[in-house]
Design an enzyme around this catalytic site. Structure first.
Site, PDB file in Angstrom:
ATOM      1  N   ILE A 199      66.608   5.564  45.163  1.00 22.84           N
ATOM      2  CA  ILE A 199      67.795   5.325  45.993  1.00 22.84           C
ATOM      3  C   ILE A 199      67.390   5.145  47.454  1.00 22.84           C
ATOM      4  CG2 ILE A 199      69.965   6.353  46.820  1.00 22.84           C
ATOM      5  CD1 ILE A 199      69.889   5.393  43.837  1.00 22.84           C
ATOM      6  N   ASP A 248      58.561  10.186  53.499  1.00 25.33           N
ATOM      7  CA  ASP A 248      58.351  10.700  52.143  1.00 25.33           C
ATOM      8  C   ASP A 248      57.156  11.634  52.149  1.00 25.33           C
ATOM      9  OD1 ASP A 248      59.490   9.581  49.214  1.00 25.33           O
ATOM     10  OD2 ASP A 248      57.612  10.718  49.127  1.00 25.33           O
ATOM     11  N   THR A 258      76.464  20.371  50.889  1.00 29.14           N
ATOM     12  CA  THR A 258      76.493  19.809  52.251  1.00 29.14           C
ATOM     13  C   THR A 258      76.701  20.939  53.263  1.00 29.14           C
ATOM     14  OG1 THR A 258      77.468  17.870  51.258  1.00 29.14           O
ATOM     15  CG2 THR A 258      77.528  17.969  53.652  1.00 29.14           C
ATOM     16  N   ARG A 289      75.951   5.618  43.851  1.00 29.68           N
ATOM     17  CA  ARG A 289      76.550   5.484  42.512  1.00 29.68           C
ATOM     18  C   ARG A 289      76.025   4.240  41.802  1.00 29.68           C
ATOM     19  NH1 ARG A 289      82.375   5.010  44.710  1.00 29.68           N
ATOM     20  NH2 ARG A 289      83.287   6.332  43.131  1.00 29.68           N
ATOM     21  N   VAL A 290      74.795   3.862  42.152  1.00 34.36           N
ATOM     22  CA  VAL A 290      74.289   2.580  41.659  1.00 34.36           C
ATOM     23  C   VAL A 290      73.590   2.705  40.304  1.00 34.36           C
ATOM     24  CG1 VAL A 290      74.090   1.535  43.921  1.00 34.36           C
ATOM     25  CG2 VAL A 290      72.218   2.926  43.064  1.00 34.36           C
ATOM     26  N   LYS A 332      81.088  12.555  42.618  1.00 35.33           N
ATOM     27  CA  LYS A 332      79.871  12.031  41.975  1.00 35.33           C
ATOM     28  C   LYS A 332      79.613  12.745  40.640  1.00 35.33           C
ATOM     29  CE  LYS A 332      75.822  10.473  41.143  1.00 35.33           C
ATOM     30  NZ  LYS A 332      75.270   9.158  41.102  1.00 35.33           N
ATOM     31  N   ARG A 386      81.294  10.022  32.001  1.00 36.16           N
ATOM     32  CA  ARG A 386      80.519   9.148  31.103  1.00 36.16           C
ATOM     33  C   ARG A 386      79.834   9.987  30.018  1.00 36.16           C
ATOM     34  NH1 ARG A 386      79.497   3.884  30.678  1.00 36.16           N
ATOM     35  NH2 ARG A 386      77.410   3.109  30.252  1.00 36.16           N
ATOM     36  N   GLY A 410      69.744   9.636  28.056  1.00 32.44           N
ATOM     37  CA  GLY A 410      68.540   9.763  28.875  1.00 32.44           C
ATOM     38  C   GLY A 410      68.822   9.454  30.326  1.00 32.44           C
ATOM     39  N   CYS A 442      70.266  11.162  35.583  1.00 32.71           N
ATOM     40  CA  CYS A 442      71.556  11.461  36.227  1.00 32.71           C
ATOM     41  C   CYS A 442      72.530  12.068  35.237  1.00 32.71           C
ATOM     42  CB  CYS A 442      72.131  10.177  36.789  1.00 32.71           C
ATOM     43  SG  CYS A 442      70.927   9.260  37.749  1.00 32.71           S
ATOM     44  N   LYS A 445      67.235   3.281  28.155  1.00 28.39           N
ATOM     45  CA  LYS A 445      68.383   2.444  27.794  1.00 28.39           C
ATOM     46  C   LYS A 445      67.913   1.001  27.663  1.00 28.39           C
ATOM     47  CE  LYS A 445      70.502   1.784  32.344  1.00 28.39           C
ATOM     48  NZ  LYS A 445      71.762   1.880  33.071  1.00 28.39           N
TER      49      LYS A 445
HETATM   50  N1  SAJ Z   1      74.487   5.523  26.771  1.00 30.71           N
HETATM   51  C1  SAJ Z   1      74.921   5.649  25.453  1.00 30.71           C
HETATM   52  N2  SAJ Z   1      76.082   5.033  25.084  1.00 30.71           N
HETATM   53  C2  SAJ Z   1      76.812   4.289  25.970  1.00 30.71           C
HETATM   54  C3  SAJ Z   1      76.377   4.181  27.299  1.00 30.71           C
HETATM   55  C4  SAJ Z   1      75.197   4.803  27.677  1.00 30.71           C
HETATM   56  O1  SAJ Z   1      74.281   6.304  24.630  1.00 30.71           O
HETATM   57  O2  SAJ Z   1      77.836   3.732  25.544  1.00 30.71           O
HETATM   58  C5  SAJ Z   1      73.230   6.192  27.179  1.00 30.71           C
HETATM   59  C6  SAJ Z   1      72.140   5.217  27.660  1.00 30.71           C
HETATM   60  O3  SAJ Z   1      71.434   4.659  26.585  1.00 30.71           O
HETATM   61  C7  SAJ Z   1      71.294   6.121  28.537  1.00 30.71           C
HETATM   62  C8  SAJ Z   1      72.315   7.085  29.125  1.00 30.71           C
HETATM   63  O4  SAJ Z   1      73.481   6.991  28.309  1.00 30.71           O
HETATM   64  O5  SAJ Z   1      70.370   6.863  27.750  1.00 30.71           O
HETATM   65  C9  SAJ Z   1      72.683   6.807  30.565  1.00 30.71           C
HETATM   66  O6  SAJ Z   1      72.833   5.412  30.784  1.00 30.71           O
HETATM   67  P1  SAJ Z   1      73.987   4.783  31.685  1.00 30.71           P
HETATM   68  O7  SAJ Z   1      73.811   3.313  31.685  1.00 30.71           O
HETATM   69  O8  SAJ Z   1      75.303   5.290  31.254  1.00 30.71           O
HETATM   70  O9  SAJ Z   1      73.761   5.421  33.129  1.00 30.71           O
HETATM   71  P2  SAJ Z   1      72.514   5.569  34.149  1.00 30.71           P
HETATM   72  O10 SAJ Z   1      71.932   6.933  33.981  1.00 30.71           O
HETATM   73  O11 SAJ Z   1      71.595   4.417  34.134  1.00 30.71           O
HETATM   74  O12 SAJ Z   1      73.331   5.500  35.565  1.00 30.71           O
HETATM   75  C10 SAJ Z   1      74.437   6.370  35.771  1.00 30.71           C
HETATM   76  C11 SAJ Z   1      75.643   5.539  36.281  1.00 30.71           C
HETATM   77  N3  SAJ Z   1      76.843   6.343  36.237  1.00 30.71           N
HETATM   78  C12 SAJ Z   1      77.987   5.908  35.633  1.00 30.71           C
HETATM   79  O13 SAJ Z   1      78.043   4.855  35.040  1.00 30.71           O
HETATM   80  C13 SAJ Z   1      79.171   6.806  35.738  1.00 30.71           C
HETATM   81  C14 SAJ Z   1      75.371   5.040  37.693  1.00 30.71           C
HETATM   82  O14 SAJ Z   1      76.510   4.384  38.245  1.00 30.71           O
HETATM   83  C15 SAJ Z   1      74.981   6.226  38.599  1.00 30.71           C
HETATM   84  O15 SAJ Z   1      74.717   5.815  39.935  1.00 30.71           O
HETATM   85  C16 SAJ Z   1      73.721   6.855  38.025  1.00 30.71           C
HETATM   86  O16 SAJ Z   1      74.050   7.361  36.714  1.00 30.71           O
HETATM   87  C17 SAJ Z   1      73.277   7.960  38.960  1.00 30.71           C
HETATM   88  O17 SAJ Z   1      72.315   7.726  39.730  1.00 30.71           O
HETATM   89  O18 SAJ Z   1      73.915   9.017  39.005  1.00 30.71           O
END
Ligand code: SAJ
Length: 420
Positions: free
Chosen positions: A13, A32, A125, A159-160, A211, A218, A262, A265, A331
């Site tokens: 980030i 860093d 914070t 939130r990316v 956050k 999710r 995985g 986050c 993923k």
């Molecule tokens: N996954 C599933 N089924 C789904 C969706 C995802 O099993 O239907 C799994 C993925 O395979 C993976 C895990 O969930 O193992 C997480 O993947 P993800 O694509 O849901 O999320 P991340 O960890 O890549 O990113 C998330 C995002 N948060 C949300 O969508 C609410 C991102 O916006 C955040 O910025 C990020 O966490 C973070 O840095 O917190």
């Protein structure tokens, strides 16, 4: 107002954010603790993988807008994006945030803005502001002087989505939680340097919880899908078909089951809510437990398939059996294997004593955890030609394209619904 910006933590980030400020011609000092990260960035290169980032860093460094160092220097605004892992018992570990606070405290000057971006438990914070105040009794902070404070402090979570970081940093809306109105307004002005989305103002505690809520939402939804997959398996129902049908309802949107959750986050952040309110966060805790259990459940399915394979080939021992694991990333279509349930499953299969044919088109080198004598990287064709058991762990595009061939596999565990 903000000419020099300092980013503390140059990871997934911090580096993209620092680089976007630099691309808008701000003077950015990246800090860093890793000398390797600092040296790499100062050469105009990157130490992480993220699309588009390499070109932006190269330009920012060569045009003189981005410079990295291991020691904080004075600046107008400080942004902190350091890790917030959890310790044993899922308790948040704020030691990196505290170390960052104590490292910038000596160089703070009246009029500075400090923003925490790291995903953090509610109240962090305020702790950050307290650490700064303790280190700099000569300056005033919002908990002491509110709008008139010498140093303003805000929380602004990132939130990316990994893989889309540059695009989402610019286009996503941002939640900005100042410890005072002045802090929020200053932070908005700062982010507007490159953010095209809305900057939504709230207080620091709400922004912290926001956050955690997004990622917990999710996680809970994925847990629902994962739980359904296990129930459907027991009842002889195709869960993928079921979810497609249910999602035709105008107000239903079930997510996709998988081998587990995985990444760095979603599998971590919900625990920050649980640790703040353990007796109340029952659903959030259960979702974490359901998702954490899923790799074990998949492993049990693989064990059952191995037993069937041995029964069908009495001359073979477990050491002769070949199990193909399609996908190791956390993923689809990324090369990040950290905190990946697929890696956990593949190493669990290797421990059973069979040969593991790992197929991961996005990496060339295996992580240490998978450097085992009976596990090796192999092409998809090679794996499918010789495997006794095939286990699909990630829905990479490269695998979807050969979906038809997989139907011929007699012993197939499809953890991601590749075949639908
Ligand atoms: N996954 C599933 N089924 C789904 C969706 C995802 O099993 O239907 C799994 C993925 O395979 C993976 C895990 O969930 O193992 C997480 O993947 P993800 O694509 O849901 O999320 P991340 O960890 O890549 O990113 C998330 C995002 N948060 C949300 O969508 C609410 C991102 O916006 C955040 O910025 C990020 O966490 C973070 O840095 O917190």
């Amino acid at each position: 107002m903000f000419h020099a910006i300092s980013m503390i933590g140059l990871g997934y980030i911090g580096l993209p954010t620092a680089t976007l400020f630099a691309s808008r011609k701000k003077q950015v000092i990246g800090v860093d603790v890793s000398q390797h990260a600092v040296d790499t960035i100062n050469q105009g290169k990157i130490h992480i993988t993220e699309p588009e980032l390499d070109i932006l860093v190269h330009a920012a460094v060569h045009e003189g807008y981005l410079r990295a160092t291991t020691r904080p220097e004075p600046a107008d605004a400080f942004l902190i994006a350091v890790p917030t892992p959890f310790q044993d018992g899922h308790q948040p570990d704020l030691s990196y945030v505290e170390a960052a606070a104590r490292s910038i405290a000596p160089v703070l000057q009246k009029g500075n803005l400090v923003i925490l971006e790291s995903t953090s438990p509610v109240g962090t914070t305020e702790k950050l502001a307290a650490w700064l105040a303790e280190s700099r009794p000569d300056l005033s902070f919002p908990q002491q002087a509110g709008e008139e404070a010498d140093i303003q402090v805000a929380y602004c979570p990132e939130r990316v989505l990994p893989g889309r970081v540059i695009h989402e940093l610019v286009s996503n809306d941002r939640v900005i939680g100042g410890m005072s109105r002045a802090a929020s307004e200053q932070a908005c002005a700062l982010y507007k340097t490159f953010v095209e989305g809305k900057c939504l103002i709230t207080n620091a505690r709400t922004a912290e919880m926001c956050k955690l809520t997004e990622n917990s939402c999710r996680d809970v939804n994925i847990a629902f899908a994962n739980e359904l997959s296990m129930i459907c398996d027991k009842l002889g129902i195709n869960v993928w078909e079921l979810i497609t049908l249910a999602n035709h309802h105008p107000r239903v949107k079930v997510l996709q089951p998988g081998p587990g959750v995985g990444g760095h986050c979603i599998a971590v952040d919900p625990w920050f809510i649980v640790s703040s309110a353990p007796e109340l966060a029952r659903l959030i805790r259960t979702a974490r437990e359901v998702n954490d259990h899923k790799p074990e459940w998949v492993l049990e399915k693989v064990k059952a398939a191995i037993t069937d394979a041995l029964a069908a080939n009495p001359s073979k021992t477990i050491a002769d059996l070949k199990v193909a694991c399609l996908g190791l990333a956390f993923k689809p279509d990324i090369d990040d294997l950290r905190e990946s349930p697929a890696v956990e499953i593949a190493s669990g299969i290797a421990k059973l004593g069979c040969q593991v044919l790992a197929v991961e088109p996005n990496v060339e080198v295996l992580p240490k955890k998978l450097c085992l004598p009976n596990l090796g990287l192999i092409s998809l064709e090679g794996a499918l030609a010789s495997a006794d058991v095939v286990c699909v762990l990630v829905k990479h595009r490269a695998f979807t394209e050969v979906g038809g061939d997989l139907r011929q596999q007699p012993l197939l565990i499809d953890a991601v619904g590749l075949l639908g």
